[in-house]
Design an enzyme around this catalytic site. Structure first.
Site, PDB file in Angstrom:
ATOM      1  N   TYR A 164     -64.175  -8.658 -35.109  1.00 35.42           N
ATOM      2  CA  TYR A 164     -65.604  -8.627 -34.548  1.00 35.42           C
ATOM      3  C   TYR A 164     -65.829  -7.201 -34.882  1.00 35.42           C
ATOM      4  CZ  TYR A 164     -69.216  -7.911 -31.395  1.00 35.42           C
ATOM      5  OH  TYR A 164     -70.682  -7.692 -30.884  1.00 35.42           O
ATOM      6  N   SER A 222     -72.839  -2.632 -32.484  1.00 35.82           N
ATOM      7  CA  SER A 222     -72.292  -2.691 -30.965  1.00 35.82           C
ATOM      8  C   SER A 222     -71.304  -1.505 -30.935  1.00 35.82           C
ATOM      9  CB  SER A 222     -71.074  -3.985 -31.291  1.00 35.82           C
ATOM     10  OG  SER A 222     -70.494  -3.819 -30.112  1.00 35.82           O
TER      11      SER A 222
HETATM   12  N1  LIG Z   1     -73.768  -8.698 -25.094  1.00 32.80           N
HETATM   13  C1  LIG Z   1     -72.930  -7.450 -25.394  1.00 32.80           C
HETATM   14  O1  LIG Z   1     -72.478  -6.824 -24.595  1.00 32.80           O
HETATM   15  C2  LIG Z   1     -73.300  -7.160 -26.865  1.00 32.80           C
HETATM   16  C3  LIG Z   1     -72.726  -5.769 -27.076  1.00 32.80           C
HETATM   17  C4  LIG Z   1     -72.698  -5.307 -28.470  1.00 32.80           C
HETATM   18  C5  LIG Z   1     -73.447  -5.911 -29.321  1.00 32.80           C
HETATM   19  N2  LIG Z   1     -73.825  -7.129 -29.209  1.00 32.80           N
HETATM   20  C6  LIG Z   1     -74.334  -8.159 -30.234  1.00 32.80           C
HETATM   21  O2  LIG Z   1     -75.682  -8.484 -29.910  1.00 32.80           O
HETATM   22  C7  LIG Z   1     -76.093  -9.644 -30.546  1.00 32.80           C
HETATM   23  C8  LIG Z   1     -76.685 -10.818 -29.661  1.00 32.80           C
HETATM   24  O3  LIG Z   1     -75.743 -11.108 -28.937  1.00 32.80           O
HETATM   25  P1  LIG Z   1     -75.968 -11.583 -27.256  1.00 32.80           P
HETATM   26  O4  LIG Z   1     -75.076 -10.532 -26.510  1.00 32.80           O
HETATM   27  O5  LIG Z   1     -77.275 -11.823 -26.857  1.00 32.80           O
HETATM   28  O6  LIG Z   1     -74.992 -12.793 -27.217  1.00 32.80           O
HETATM   29  P2  LIG Z   1     -75.696 -14.467 -26.903  1.00 32.80           P
HETATM   30  O7  LIG Z   1     -76.390 -14.519 -25.837  1.00 32.80           O
HETATM   31  O8  LIG Z   1     -74.376 -15.315 -27.076  1.00 32.80           O
HETATM   32  O9  LIG Z   1     -76.616 -14.880 -28.224  1.00 32.80           O
HETATM   33  C9  LIG Z   1     -76.146 -14.857 -29.461  1.00 32.80           C
HETATM   34  C10 LIG Z   1     -77.323 -15.300 -29.964  1.00 32.80           C
HETATM   35  O10 LIG Z   1     -77.106 -15.426 -31.659  1.00 32.80           O
HETATM   36  C11 LIG Z   1     -77.324 -16.833 -31.954  1.00 32.80           C
HETATM   37  N3  LIG Z   1     -76.664 -17.436 -33.079  1.00 32.80           N
HETATM   38  C12 LIG Z   1     -75.260 -17.484 -33.107  1.00 32.80           C
HETATM   39  N4  LIG Z   1     -74.948 -18.034 -34.196  1.00 32.80           N
HETATM   40  C13 LIG Z   1     -75.854 -18.373 -34.885  1.00 32.80           C
HETATM   41  C14 LIG Z   1     -76.338 -18.781 -36.084  1.00 32.80           C
HETATM   42  N5  LIG Z   1     -75.375 -19.434 -36.942  1.00 32.80           N
HETATM   43  N6  LIG Z   1     -77.675 -18.760 -36.709  1.00 32.80           N
HETATM   44  C15 LIG Z   1     -78.492 -18.593 -35.860  1.00 32.80           C
HETATM   45  N7  LIG Z   1     -78.364 -17.975 -34.448  1.00 32.80           N
HETATM   46  C16 LIG Z   1     -77.165 -17.815 -34.217  1.00 32.80           C
HETATM   47  C17 LIG Z   1     -77.484 -17.660 -30.829  1.00 32.80           C
HETATM   48  O11 LIG Z   1     -78.367 -18.900 -31.025  1.00 32.80           O
HETATM   49  P3  LIG Z   1     -77.976 -20.315 -31.147  1.00 32.80           P
HETATM   50  O12 LIG Z   1     -76.486 -20.468 -30.703  1.00 32.80           O
HETATM   51  O13 LIG Z   1     -79.132 -20.941 -30.493  1.00 32.80           O
HETATM   52  O14 LIG Z   1     -78.005 -20.501 -32.571  1.00 32.80           O
HETATM   53  C18 LIG Z   1     -77.954 -16.618 -29.672  1.00 32.80           C
HETATM   54  O15 LIG Z   1     -79.327 -16.643 -29.669  1.00 32.80           O
HETATM   55  C19 LIG Z   1     -75.008 -10.303 -31.289  1.00 32.80           C
HETATM   56  O16 LIG Z   1     -75.109  -9.786 -32.668  1.00 32.80           O
HETATM   57  C20 LIG Z   1     -73.662  -9.313 -30.430  1.00 32.80           C
HETATM   58  O17 LIG Z   1     -72.375  -9.224 -31.516  1.00 32.80           O
HETATM   59  C21 LIG Z   1     -73.861  -7.726 -27.784  1.00 32.80           C
END
Ligand SMILES: NC(=O)c1ccc[n+]([C@@H]2O[C@H](COP(=O)([O-])OP(=O)(O)OC[C@H]3O[C@@H](n4cnc5c(N)ncnc54)[C@H](OP(=O)(O)O)[C@@H]3O)[C@@H](O)[C@H]2O)c1
Length: 248
Positions: free
Chosen positions: A156, A143
């Site tokens: 985080y 991130s």
């Molecule tokens: N969106 C942003 O602005 C942003 C920026 C930088 C980095 N990121 C990173 O991108 C990644 C994806 O996040 P996102 O933004 O797409 O958010 P999101 O829509 O909340 O997706 C998070 C995903 O992680 C999964 N997850 C959470 N806990 C889990 C577990 N214990 N086992 C398996 N899967 C799990 C969730 O699936 P289930 O709940 O179905 O298990 C969901 O598919 C994360 O690592 C986040 O830190 C996001």
């Protein structure tokens, strides 16, 4: 002409929403076989069904990345069904931010378990297959918070700094096995990520910020596709990107 994506077997954790779902859709359209892991089985089953109806190849395996045996089962299912694993995207993560003084220790534990240990378990599950194949590509999701620390986001940011450190160590160690490594660090992208923030004031600030600045999740899918699509001798190690309007 090959796009160097078609025919590849790509395992994606956190494929039930946001960045992981967008990557799955994009890579399936480009001809990859995608193997989807997340806890919400209904979501990944529905996505796999939709991708298959559209002519893609997709498999869903309910997976909690905090359980090393479940992550191994996900990767082994990919190898058993598709014969190999070309790429793993260690993407599952959560961001329940809050100031340290609020002592949300359960949330600190969960971020460490999912954001750091979940990535390590993905590496552990994929590495033996990739070493044997003498080929593979491990993509970890950090991130902007892996590069910058802001008050209220210490834990985080610590987990995302850890992903950068792990990825750099991995990069150096897997050279003998012809394995590529990429760490992708997005800025604000419109997903469900802020929905897991439990402190109402912090959540309100994040929702306001995301509504003003966040860009669509296909930005991540294109970054992933760019890294995978390079010729095999080209290893894109880091991608850091933000919404054009995001300053931090
Ligand atoms: N969106 C942003 O602005 C942003 C920026 C930088 C980095 N990121 C990173 O991108 C990644 C994806 O996040 P996102 O933004 O797409 O958010 P999101 O829509 O909340 O997706 C998070 C995903 O992680 C999964 N997850 C959470 N806990 C889990 C577990 N214990 N086992 C398996 N899967 C799990 C969730 O699936 P289930 O709940 O179905 O298990 C969901 O598919 C994360 O690592 C986040 O830190 C996001």
């Amino acid at each position: 002409m090959s796009n160097n994506i078609a025919g590849k077997v790509v395992v994606i954790t956190g494929a039930s929403s946001g960045l992981g779902e967008a990557a799955a859709r994009h890579l399936a359209r480009e001809g990859a076989s995608v193997v989807l892991g997340a806890r919400r089985a209904d979501r990944i089953d529905a996505l796999a069904g939709e991708l298959a109806r559209d002519g893609g190849r997709a498999l869903a395996v309910a997976t909690d990345v905090t359980d090393v045996a479940q992550v191994k089962r996900l990767v082994d299912a990919a190898v058993a069904t598709c014969g190999r694993i070309d790429v793993i995207i260690n993407n599952a993560g959560l961001m329940p931010q809050s100031p340290l003084e609020r002592l949300k220790i359960d949330e600190w534990d969960r971020m460490i378990d999912v954001n750091i240990k979940g990535v390590l378990y993905g590496i552990a599950a994929a590495l033996p297959h990739m070493k044997r194949q003498k080929a593979g590509h491990i993509i970890n999701v950090s991130s902007v918070a892996g590069h910058k620390v802001r008050a209220g986001g210490a834990v985080y940011a610590a987990t995302k700094h850890a992903v950068l450190a792990l990825s750099e160590g991995l990069r150096q160690e897997v050279k003998p096995y012809n394995i590529r490594t990429t760490v992708i660090s997005p800025g604000a992208v419109a997903t469900e990520l802020p929905d897991r923030i439990s402190e109402p004031d912090v959540a309100a600030d994040f929702h306001k910020f995301y509504e003003a600045f966040a860009i669509p999740a296909d930005s991540f899918a294109r970054a992933v596709a760019f890294a995978i699509a390079q010729p095999e001798e080209v290893d894109i190690n880091e991608i850091l990107y933000r919404p054009t309007r995001q300053e931090m």
